[in-house]
Design an enzyme around this catalytic site. Structure first.
Site, PDB file in Angstrom:
ATOM      1  N   SER A 116     -87.060  10.021  14.992  1.00 50.07           N
ATOM      2  CA  SER A 116     -86.274  10.513  13.871  1.00 50.07           C
ATOM      3  C   SER A 116     -85.976  11.976  14.102  1.00 50.07           C
ATOM      4  O   SER A 116     -86.765  12.686  14.722  1.00 50.07           O
ATOM      5  CB  SER A 116     -86.991  10.281  12.549  1.00 50.07           C
ATOM      6  OG  SER A 116     -87.951  11.267  12.344  1.00 50.07           O
ATOM      7  N   GLY A 117     -84.827  12.374  13.632  1.00 48.01           N
ATOM      8  CA  GLY A 117     -84.413  13.741  13.921  1.00 48.01           C
ATOM      9  C   GLY A 117     -83.777  14.379  12.715  1.00 48.01           C
ATOM     10  O   GLY A 117     -84.016  13.963  11.582  1.00 48.01           O
ATOM     11  N   THR A 118     -82.956  15.372  12.994  1.00 47.15           N
ATOM     12  CA  THR A 118     -82.355  16.147  11.924  1.00 47.15           C
ATOM     13  C   THR A 118     -81.366  15.315  11.113  1.00 47.15           C
ATOM     14  O   THR A 118     -81.224  15.506   9.919  1.00 47.15           O
ATOM     15  CB  THR A 118     -81.582  17.334  12.546  1.00 47.15           C
ATOM     16  OG1 THR A 118     -82.205  17.655  13.783  1.00 47.15           O
ATOM     17  CG2 THR A 118     -81.587  18.516  11.641  1.00 47.15           C
ATOM     18  N   CYS A 119     -80.667  14.413  11.794  1.00 49.26           N
ATOM     19  CA  CYS A 119     -79.587  13.698  11.107  1.00 49.26           C
ATOM     20  C   CYS A 119     -79.965  12.305  10.657  1.00 49.26           C
ATOM     21  O   CYS A 119     -79.222  11.692   9.906  1.00 49.26           O
ATOM     22  CB  CYS A 119     -78.388  13.549  12.031  1.00 49.26           C
ATOM     23  SG  CYS A 119     -77.619  15.090  12.396  1.00 49.26           S
ATOM     24  N   GLY A 120     -81.028  11.777  11.163  1.00 46.00           N
ATOM     25  CA  GLY A 120     -81.348  10.416  10.765  1.00 46.00           C
ATOM     26  C   GLY A 120     -82.426   9.812  11.632  1.00 46.00           C
ATOM     27  O   GLY A 120     -83.162  10.519  12.313  1.00 46.00           O
ATOM     28  N   GLN A 121     -82.487   8.481  11.575  1.00 48.15           N
ATOM     29  CA  GLN A 121     -83.532   7.785  12.320  1.00 48.15           C
ATOM     30  C   GLN A 121     -82.914   7.000  13.472  1.00 48.15           C
ATOM     31  O   GLN A 121     -81.759   6.591  13.394  1.00 48.15           O
ATOM     32  CB  GLN A 121     -84.250   6.812  11.391  1.00 48.15           C
ATOM     33  CG  GLN A 121     -85.123   7.518  10.375  1.00 48.15           C
ATOM     34  CD  GLN A 121     -85.451   6.584   9.227  1.00 48.15           C
ATOM     35  OE1 GLN A 121     -84.599   6.286   8.396  1.00 48.15           O
ATOM     36  NE2 GLN A 121     -86.681   6.108   9.188  1.00 48.15           N
ATOM     37  N   VAL A 122     -83.734   6.786  14.504  1.00 45.74           N
ATOM     38  CA  VAL A 122     -83.268   6.019  15.651  1.00 45.74           C
ATOM     39  C   VAL A 122     -84.131   4.764  15.753  1.00 45.74           C
ATOM     40  O   VAL A 122     -85.358   4.832  15.659  1.00 45.74           O
ATOM     41  CB  VAL A 122     -83.357   6.845  16.953  1.00 45.74           C
ATOM     42  CG1 VAL A 122     -82.811   6.055  18.131  1.00 45.74           C
ATOM     43  CG2 VAL A 122     -82.593   8.164  16.806  1.00 45.74           C
ATOM     44  N   LYS A 137     -78.744   4.901  16.195  1.00 46.43           N
ATOM     45  CA  LYS A 137     -79.053   6.037  15.323  1.00 46.43           C
ATOM     46  C   LYS A 137     -78.369   5.805  13.984  1.00 46.43           C
ATOM     47  O   LYS A 137     -77.161   5.607  13.925  1.00 46.43           O
ATOM     48  CB  LYS A 137     -78.567   7.335  15.990  1.00 46.43           C
ATOM     49  CG  LYS A 137     -78.794   8.545  15.128  1.00 46.43           C
ATOM     50  CD  LYS A 137     -79.221   9.782  15.917  1.00 46.43           C
ATOM     51  CE  LYS A 137     -78.092  10.546  16.516  1.00 46.43           C
ATOM     52  NZ  LYS A 137     -78.531  11.805  17.138  1.00 46.43           N
ATOM     53  N   ASP A 231     -78.606  22.914  21.191  1.00 48.19           N
ATOM     54  CA  ASP A 231     -79.890  22.411  20.688  1.00 48.19           C
ATOM     55  C   ASP A 231     -80.707  21.824  21.838  1.00 48.19           C
ATOM     56  O   ASP A 231     -81.284  20.741  21.722  1.00 48.19           O
ATOM     57  CB  ASP A 231     -79.617  21.353  19.603  1.00 48.19           C
ATOM     58  CG  ASP A 231     -80.770  21.227  18.616  1.00 48.19           C
ATOM     59  OD1 ASP A 231     -81.659  22.111  18.601  1.00 48.19           O
ATOM     60  OD2 ASP A 231     -80.782  20.247  17.854  1.00 48.19           O
TER      61      ASP A 231
HETATM   62  P1  ADP Z   1     -81.087  13.732  15.468  1.00 48.57           P
HETATM   63  O1  ADP Z   1     -79.673  13.843  15.896  1.00 48.57           O
HETATM   64  O2  ADP Z   1     -81.213  13.112  14.105  1.00 48.57           O
HETATM   65  O3  ADP Z   1     -81.863  15.009  15.608  1.00 48.57           O
HETATM   66  P2  ADP Z   1     -81.908  12.613  17.978  1.00 48.57           P
HETATM   67  O4  ADP Z   1     -80.671  12.112  18.613  1.00 48.57           O
HETATM   68  O5  ADP Z   1     -82.407  13.925  18.459  1.00 48.57           O
HETATM   69  O6  ADP Z   1     -81.766  12.637  16.402  1.00 48.57           O
HETATM   70  O7  ADP Z   1     -83.047  11.529  18.141  1.00 48.57           O
HETATM   71  C1  ADP Z   1     -84.350  11.703  17.585  1.00 48.57           C
HETATM   72  C2  ADP Z   1     -85.395  11.105  18.523  1.00 48.57           C
HETATM   73  O8  ADP Z   1     -85.146   9.703  18.673  1.00 48.57           O
HETATM   74  C3  ADP Z   1     -85.379  11.660  19.942  1.00 48.57           C
HETATM   75  O9  ADP Z   1     -86.185  12.815  20.042  1.00 48.57           O
HETATM   76  C4  ADP Z   1     -85.931  10.518  20.740  1.00 48.57           C
HETATM   77  O10 ADP Z   1     -87.352  10.535  20.708  1.00 48.57           O
HETATM   78  C5  ADP Z   1     -85.431   9.286  20.007  1.00 48.57           C
HETATM   79  N1  ADP Z   1     -84.174   8.790  20.605  1.00 48.57           N
HETATM   80  C6  ADP Z   1     -82.928   9.205  20.326  1.00 48.57           C
HETATM   81  N2  ADP Z   1     -82.005   8.528  21.028  1.00 48.57           N
HETATM   82  C7  ADP Z   1     -82.687   7.627  21.771  1.00 48.57           C
HETATM   83  C8  ADP Z   1     -82.299   6.621  22.729  1.00 48.57           C
HETATM   84  N3  ADP Z   1     -81.023   6.402  23.046  1.00 48.57           N
HETATM   85  N4  ADP Z   1     -83.277   5.899  23.313  1.00 48.57           N
HETATM   86  C9  ADP Z   1     -84.579   6.119  22.993  1.00 48.57           C
HETATM   87  N5  ADP Z   1     -85.012   7.043  22.119  1.00 48.57           N
HETATM   88  C10 ADP Z   1     -84.081   7.790  21.497  1.00 48.57           C
END
Ligand code: ADP
Length: 409
Positions: A116-122, A137, A231
């Protein structure tokens, strides 16, 4: 991933768009929903070195950017609308291995959250129509203009970067009234989580390959699309068991004008370059891709030592102050890194951005040249880490000392 530095430093201007519609469709979604919470989503506890709530800051201590850029903002808004129109044309289907499949949310079966990150969950997701296992995502359309912009920027950049092997590949997107779902290739995990699994340094040879991948991705973004990432940090560097290393999360990347970034946008304080923290003219942001070079340098020190270089700071503000006032971090001599790795990191962490090298210069560095040709079994290393640190049983078989000798240099 971590606290947005501008929400710390400046009053955030939230422009409310029409509110997201009532969540009547949600029952039909098979993905778990992102937490409700209004504005910016907090990051997963795994992702960043800084997770604090902060007291108000004495603004006089730093030369802070002030939001006097109405014209730039309205141009940005027009750009957002235009991007949305373009992207809407490309939604509702996934293109996987050259085949195009109509897709809706009910075709996505969640197999659990992977980040999960700033914009949502993966999520790890099975695409019902084909059985492909992919990453999705999920970003809520909260009505917050800044968040909408992040969603669109992320989508826009991944969609157009389909020809770069060092950037996460996007299969397409599904937009509903409440959410945007971005379907991507599934990677193993990010460098941040790998560091946490190992609880120690990542070997130099792996970081050598990572450096080649990330510098190539950043150069591609700049040369091909005129985009700066803004970032760069371990949680945005993904690896997998095929040994691939890719850059992700383009939510706050920005368009370069005459090779300069003209908007502030957010970023993770911990990895932010001095010239972004304390710009010569705060009302006119004017930094370039060398800000990402700094962030890469901080990320490399963190991954090579297993420790975030400003780890003793209690607040992001303390980090920012140290970045401005202290000598830049470096690789400790005691850890026996190669001379060219030390020198590469030193170049990335040149405090005066005018003297910091850009990508073409970095690509000539002996550290990159060495790892461009050296064969490194990133896949084998990655698989070993994932196996030996994944299940509680196997981690019981290895003492902390054994783990360190297995995975460190
Ligand atoms: P946000 O844009 O919300 O900050 P991210 O794109 O940085 O989210 O993704 C958050 C986390 O999800 C990453 O740090 C990673 O651990 C996991 N993640 C994101 N994309 C993938 C992917 N394609 N495959 C596996 N893990 C992913």
């Amino acid at each position: 991933m971590c606290t947005c530095v501008f929400s710390l430093l400046c009053p955030v201007i939230v422009i409310q768009l029409s509110p997201a519609p009532a969540p009547s469709q949600r029952a039909a979604l098979q993905l778990p929903l992102a937490n409700d919470g209004g504005g910016s989503r907090s990051s997963s506890s795994e992702s960043s070195p800084q997770h604090h709530s902060y007291p108000s800051r004495p603004r006089h201590m730093l030369n802070l950017p002030t939001p006097q850029y109405g014209l730039v903002k309205s141009l940005e808004n027009a750009e957002i609308d235009q991007k949305l129109q373009e992207i809407m044309k490309q939604t509702g289907y996934l293109k996987i291995d050259g085949q195009r499949y109509p897709a809706e949310v009910s075709d996505l079966i969640s197999e659990g959250e992977i980040g999960s990150g700033t914009c949502g969950q993966v999520f790890k997701v099975r695409f019902k129509k084909t059985g492909h296992v992919i990453a999705v995502k999920q970003m809520r359309r909260t009505g917050n203009k800044d968040e909408n912009k992040r969603i669109l920027m992320d989508l826009d950049v991944v969609l157009k970067s389909h020809d770069c092997p060092y950037i996460i590949q996007c299969y397409g997107a599904i937009v509903t009234n409440t959410d945007v779902f971005i379907a991507m290739e599934l990677m193993g995990t990010c460098a941040e989580k790998l560091k946490k699994r190992i609880q120690g340094p990542i070997p130099e040879r792996i970081l050598g390959k990572m450096t080649v991948a990330i510098v190539s991705a950043l150069l591609y973004l700049k040369e091909k699309h005129g985009v700066i990432h803004r970032d760069v940090k371990p949680s945005n560097i993904l690896l997998d068991n095929k040994g691939q290393i890719k850059l992700c999360d383009f939510g706050i990347s920005g368009r370069l004008v005459d090779s300069k970034a003209k908007t502030r946008s957010a970023g993770c304080a911990a990895y932010m370059a001095p010239e972004r923290i304390d710009p010569p003219d705060p009302s006119k942001p004017d930094y370039d891709i060398r800000a990402d070079v700094w962030s890469l340098g901080i990320s490399l020190v963190e991954l090579a030592t297993g420790q975030f270089p400003y780890k003793n700071c209690k607040t992001d503000f303390e980090v920012l102050t140290k970045v401005l006032q202290e000598d830049p971090p470096s690789l400790p001599l005691s850890m026996d890194f190669s001379l060219d790795f030390q020198s590469f990191v030193k170049d990335c962490l040149t405090k005066d951005h005018r003297k910091r090298p850009k990508y073409h210069k970095l690509l000539e560095h002996s550290f990159i040249r060495r790892y461009e040709v050296l064969v490194v079994d990133v896949a084998g290393w990655f698989q070993a880490v994932m196996e030996r640190t994944e299940s509680p049983r196997s981690s019981q078989c290895y003492s902390q000392h054994q783990l360190h000798s297995l995975f460190s240099r």
